[in-house]
Structures are given as structure tokens and as C-alpha cells.
Design an enzyme around this catalytic site. Structure first.
Site, PDB file in Angstrom:
ATOM      1  N   HIS A 137      38.459  42.713  45.550  1.00 27.75           N
ATOM      2  CA  HIS A 137      38.221  43.448  46.791  1.00 27.75           C
ATOM      3  C   HIS A 137      39.510  44.170  47.213  1.00 27.75           C
ATOM      4  O   HIS A 137      39.495  45.359  47.532  1.00 27.75           O
ATOM      5  CB  HIS A 137      37.743  42.462  47.867  1.00 27.75           C
ATOM      6  CG  HIS A 137      37.759  43.007  49.262  1.00 27.75           C
ATOM      7  ND1 HIS A 137      36.606  43.355  49.935  1.00 27.75           N
ATOM      8  CD2 HIS A 137      38.780  43.269  50.113  1.00 27.75           C
ATOM      9  CE1 HIS A 137      36.937  43.813  51.134  1.00 27.75           C
ATOM     10  NE2 HIS A 137      38.251  43.757  51.271  1.00 27.75           N
ATOM     11  N   GLU A 138      40.638  43.435  47.200  1.00 29.87           N
ATOM     12  CA  GLU A 138      41.913  44.045  47.597  1.00 29.87           C
ATOM     13  C   GLU A 138      42.286  45.203  46.666  1.00 29.87           C
ATOM     14  O   GLU A 138      42.748  46.252  47.117  1.00 29.87           O
ATOM     15  CB  GLU A 138      43.042  43.007  47.591  1.00 29.87           C
ATOM     16  CG  GLU A 138      42.880  41.884  48.614  1.00 29.87           C
ATOM     17  CD  GLU A 138      42.825  42.395  50.049  1.00 29.87           C
ATOM     18  OE1 GLU A 138      43.450  43.421  50.343  1.00 29.87           O
ATOM     19  OE2 GLU A 138      42.125  41.770  50.868  1.00 29.87           O
ATOM     20  N   GLU A 145      35.827  48.585  54.009  1.00 27.83           N
ATOM     21  CA  GLU A 145      35.648  47.176  53.638  1.00 27.83           C
ATOM     22  C   GLU A 145      34.356  46.994  52.847  1.00 27.83           C
ATOM     23  O   GLU A 145      34.321  46.253  51.865  1.00 27.83           O
ATOM     24  CB  GLU A 145      35.632  46.274  54.881  1.00 27.83           C
ATOM     25  CG  GLU A 145      36.960  46.211  55.634  1.00 27.83           C
ATOM     26  CD  GLU A 145      38.114  45.750  54.760  1.00 27.83           C
ATOM     27  OE1 GLU A 145      37.883  45.004  53.784  1.00 27.83           O
ATOM     28  OE2 GLU A 145      39.260  46.147  55.046  1.00 27.83           O
ATOM     29  N   ASP A 162      34.101  45.605  49.033  1.00 20.95           N
ATOM     30  CA  ASP A 162      33.200  44.507  48.637  1.00 20.95           C
ATOM     31  C   ASP A 162      32.346  44.934  47.447  1.00 20.95           C
ATOM     32  O   ASP A 162      32.165  44.202  46.481  1.00 20.95           O
ATOM     33  CB  ASP A 162      32.259  44.120  49.797  1.00 20.95           C
ATOM     34  CG  ASP A 162      32.934  43.192  50.806  1.00 20.95           C
ATOM     35  OD1 ASP A 162      34.028  42.673  50.500  1.00 20.95           O
ATOM     36  OD2 ASP A 162      32.361  42.986  51.894  1.00 20.95           O
ATOM     37  N   HIS A 221      40.548  48.424  47.407  1.00 23.00           N
ATOM     38  CA  HIS A 221      41.140  49.278  48.447  1.00 23.00           C
ATOM     39  C   HIS A 221      42.123  50.276  47.832  1.00 23.00           C
ATOM     40  O   HIS A 221      42.210  51.424  48.255  1.00 23.00           O
ATOM     41  CB  HIS A 221      41.883  48.431  49.482  1.00 23.00           C
ATOM     42  CG  HIS A 221      40.980  47.763  50.475  1.00 23.00           C
ATOM     43  ND1 HIS A 221      40.023  48.446  51.181  1.00 23.00           N
ATOM     44  CD2 HIS A 221      40.897  46.470  50.883  1.00 23.00           C
ATOM     45  CE1 HIS A 221      39.389  47.605  51.988  1.00 23.00           C
ATOM     46  NE2 HIS A 221      39.891  46.397  51.816  1.00 23.00           N
TER      47      HIS A 221
HETATM   48 ZN   LIG Z   1      39.504  44.550  52.727  1.00 22.63          ZN
END
Ligand SMILES: [Zn+2]
Length: 414
Positions: free
Chosen positions: A274-275, A352, A356, A278
Site C-alpha cells: 500500500h505504501e 488511499e 489499497d 503511494h
Molecule cells: Zn496510505
């Protein structure tokens, strides 16, 4: 009261009332039934505890907000700004030093008044719900280091801004814009090696299953990382997190020890994916560029208003000054800041969801992301049913049930 004073006063009261209303709606939404997705995961006692945590934090927020607004209004209408101005001018220094002292006094007052609230939040609320692991010694050391850093990093920047607006005339705003941007980038650059180690210990993650899983996943999505570190987050709180630091090829992953302790390798991988999502989706870069643009707009407007007489009249200031203009303009700007903040939160929630999705698709394991989110929510006593207005105003992430249902859509599609 002139128009400027009325605008600022209305903005303060509007902000206060709106947040009060959102808090009230948020707390009234509390229900006993556990949402279906959390059945068998949240035990009823802990679920009730999460609702008490929400109530305790909301009540505390009200007291703090009311206190802050009251202090601000008293200081304003008891002519605190001109009184302080008279005193700093009597020291007879040059305008930049006078401005630094003026601002230092205001910042110190604000900081001093916030100390009891910070102590209560850490040692009473977080303690009561079992999150606090900070000792008094760590707390005092953090405060001292924080002040030292603020002085060392803040003073040159502020002196620069005051000097530009004092001497550079019409060009001041874009000189400031460039200077602040470079300064912020510089601070971010030195943060991982110079600033963060002042507060925490970072140790490279030892060789093993987790490390090789992270590195092989990162190379599978062509994401260069320099190293993986473990941070002793447990020194302060049992709440957990993961983040990235550094630029380009020097990117490092940081995992809290508390996160590693509670999650399986597959769940940790899902969180890190997930990070990395980004970065891959350029969210970090885009947010930074938007922030820089916003600052440019603000500085330009500041340059228009900084010597506007009405701004000083609103605060009963007989004499104009650059430092006064900076502070009062910041208050006049707060409605625009509020709107931009809402826009940035909306963008953040959208990002976000995209991160995900990136995690679910690239690991081909949406179940682990869902499991990680559930564990985190139960441990952190997350509010499962926030009110939409509260989410709209305050949430940088979508509510957890929303995230879970989005993840399930990805697994249904694949
Ligand atoms: Zn995040």
C-alpha cells in the site's frame, strides 16, 4: 469592529460550531451492534471500549477547542497584540529581531498553554485505554528536543521571510516562495539521518523471511529501496505504523516494532505494498506539488494584504509591521485554508483507495490487506461507524468498512 475583524471573528466561530456539530453527530451514531465484517474479530467488550475511547477523545477535544477559542478572543479583545507590540518595540532593536521576539513570545504562550492538554491526552486518556508507553522522562526529553529543533530550524526561516518582506518590495512574495520551498526540501532531506534519530532508534531489519519477502516484492514492482529499518515505536505508544523516508534510490522503509509484533508476513507485505503504491502512483509527488502551489497563492495574497491598514485596525495595532501583517493575514486566510484543507483530505481519501487497490492487485492477496486493516482497527480502537460529516471534515483515509468493501470488490473482479 471593521470588516476584516468581522470576517475573522465569523471564521473562528463558524469553524468552532461546525466541528462541534460534526463531533456531536459522530458520537450520536454510536450503536451497540457490531458491523458484519467485524463479527468474530472484535469481541463485544473491546468494541464497547472503542466507543468509550471515541467519547473520551471527543469530550477532550471539546474542552481543548473551547479553551483555545476563548483564550484567542480574550487576547485579541483585551488588546494583547498591541500591548505586546509596544513592549517589543521598547527593546529598540531592528525590525527583524523585533519581529522574531514578537513571534517567539506568541508561539511560547501558545505552546505553554497546550502543555496541560498534551499531558492529559498522553498520561490520562491514552493511558486509560492501554496505549501509552511513554515515561515522563521520554516525554520531557521529547519536549526539550522539540523546542530546540523549532528554534534551530524555525528562526532562520522566519528571519528570512521577515527580511524579504522588509527589504525586497514587490518581489518579496516569490523570493519567499522559492526560499521556503528549498528550505522544506532540505529539511526533508536531512530528516532521516539527522532529525528522526534524535527521537527514535532505527535498526536494519535482520535477514529472514520478512526481509526477503519485502525485497523480492519491491523488485517485482521495480521499486528501488536502500534498506528496511525497524523503529522502536513501542517507546511511546502501542499503536503501530509504517512509512518511507528519503528520496529516489535512497528510499528506506521504516516499520514500527509494534507493527511487526502483531502481523503476519503476508499482512506486513500488504501494508508495505500500500505504501509503495503511494509512490508508484505519484501521490507523494503530487501532494507535494499541490502544497507548494498553495503556498505560492498564500504568499501572493499575503503580499497584497501585509501592509493593508484595515488588517492592523482589526487587531487594534496603531503601527504597521511586517511581523504583525504575517500573523494577522494568517488569520484572515484561515477560511481559504479551511476550504483547501477539505479539498486535500478528499484527494487523500481518493489516493488511499487507489493505494489499497494497488496493494491488492500487485500482491494478488486482498485478503491479507483486509486482515491487516481489521487487526489495526481492533487494536487502535478505531471508530467503525463515523458520521459522514465528520469523515468529510477530518478523515485522511476512508472509514475502515469502506476500505474493506472496496478491497472485496477487487477480489471479486480478479
Ligand atoms: Zn496510505
Amino acid at each position: 469592529m471593521n470588516t476584516i475583524a468581522i470576517i475573522i471573528l465569523a471564521a473562528i466561530l463558524f469553524d468552532y460550531t461546525l466541528n462541534f456539530l460534526a463531533d456531536y453527530l459522530n458520537v450520536s451514531k454510536i450503536r451497540n451492534e457490531l458491523p458484519e465484517a467485524f463479527e468474530g474479530i472484535y469481541d463485544p467488550d473491546r468494541y464497547r471500549k472503542s466507543q468509550q475511547y471515541l467519547k473520551a477523545n471527543t469530550r477532550f477535544g471539546w474542552v481543548a477547542a473551547t479553551f483555545n477559542v476563548a483564550v484567542m478572543l480574550v487576547f485579541w479583545f483585551a488588546k494583547g497584540f498591541p500591548l505586546l507590540d509596544e513592549w517589543v518595540r521598547s527593546l529598540g532593536s531592528n525590525p527583524i529581531l523585533t519581529g522574531l521576539v514578537y513571534m517567539a513570545v506568541l508561539v511560547s504562550l501558545k505552546g505553554l498553554l497546550s502543555i496541560p492538554f498534551s499531558v492529559y491526552a498522553t498520561f490520562v486518556i491514552e493511558e486509560r485505554f492501554g496505549f501509552n508507553q511513554t515515561t515522563w522522562k521520554t516525554w520531557v526529553a521529547d519536549l526539550a528536543k522539540g523546542i530546540l529543533l523549532a528554534v534551530l530550524l524555525g528562526t532562520p526561516l522566519l528571519a528570512g521571510i521577515l527580511a524579504f518582506f522588509e527589504h525586497a518590495g514587490e518581489n518579496a512574495w516569490w523570493y519567499c516562495w522559492i526560499a521556503i520551498t528549498l528550505y522544506m526540501l532540505g529539511v526533508q532531506f536531512i530528516a532521516p539521518t539527522w532529525i528522526m534519530p534524535l527521537f527514535n532508534k532505527f535498526t536494519p531489519l535482520e535477514d529472514g523471511e520478512l526481509r526477503s519477502a519485502i525485497l523480492s516484492y519491491a523488485s517485482s514492482i521495480e521499486f528501488p529501496i536502500e534498506n528496511v529499518f525497524v523503529m522502536d515505536g513501542s517507546r511511546r505508544s502501542s499503536k503501530s505504523n509504517a512509512f518511507f523516508t528519503g528520496f529516489g534510490k535512497h528510499r528506506r522503509i521504516v516499520l514500527f516494532d509494534t507493527l511487526i509484533k502483531r502481523h503476519t508476513t503476508a499482512e506486513l507485505l500488504a501494508v508495505l505494498a500500500h505504501e509503495m503504491g503511494h509512490y508508484k502512483k505519484k501521490h507523494i509527488l503530487l501532494t507535494m506539488i499541490l502544497g507548494i502551489l498553495q503556498m505560492g497563492i498564500m504568499l501572493y495574497l499575503l503580499s497584497i494584504f501585509i501592509s493593508y491598514q484595515g488588517l492592523f485596525d482589526a487587531f487594534f495595532m496603531p503601527q504597521k509591521s511586517v511581523y504583525g501583517g504575517l500573523i494577522f493575514f494568517a488569520m484572515l486566510y484561515s477560511p481559504i485554508d479551511f476550504l483547501m484543507g477539505i479539498f486535500m483530505q478528499m484527494l487523500s481519501r481518493k489516493n488511499e483507495t487507489a493505494a489499497d487497490r494497488f496493494s491488492a492487485e500487485t500482491t494478488r492477496d486482498p485478503q491479507s490487506m483486509e486482515a491487516a486493516l481489521k487487526k489495526l482497527s481492533v487494536h487502535n480502537l478505531t471508530n467503525l461507524m463515523p458520521h459522514p460529516l465528520y469523515v468529510f471534515l477530518n478523515y485522511s483515509h476512508p472509514p475502515v468498512l469502506q476500505r474493506i468493501s472496496d478491497l472485496r470488490q477487487v477480489s471479486a473482479l480478479s
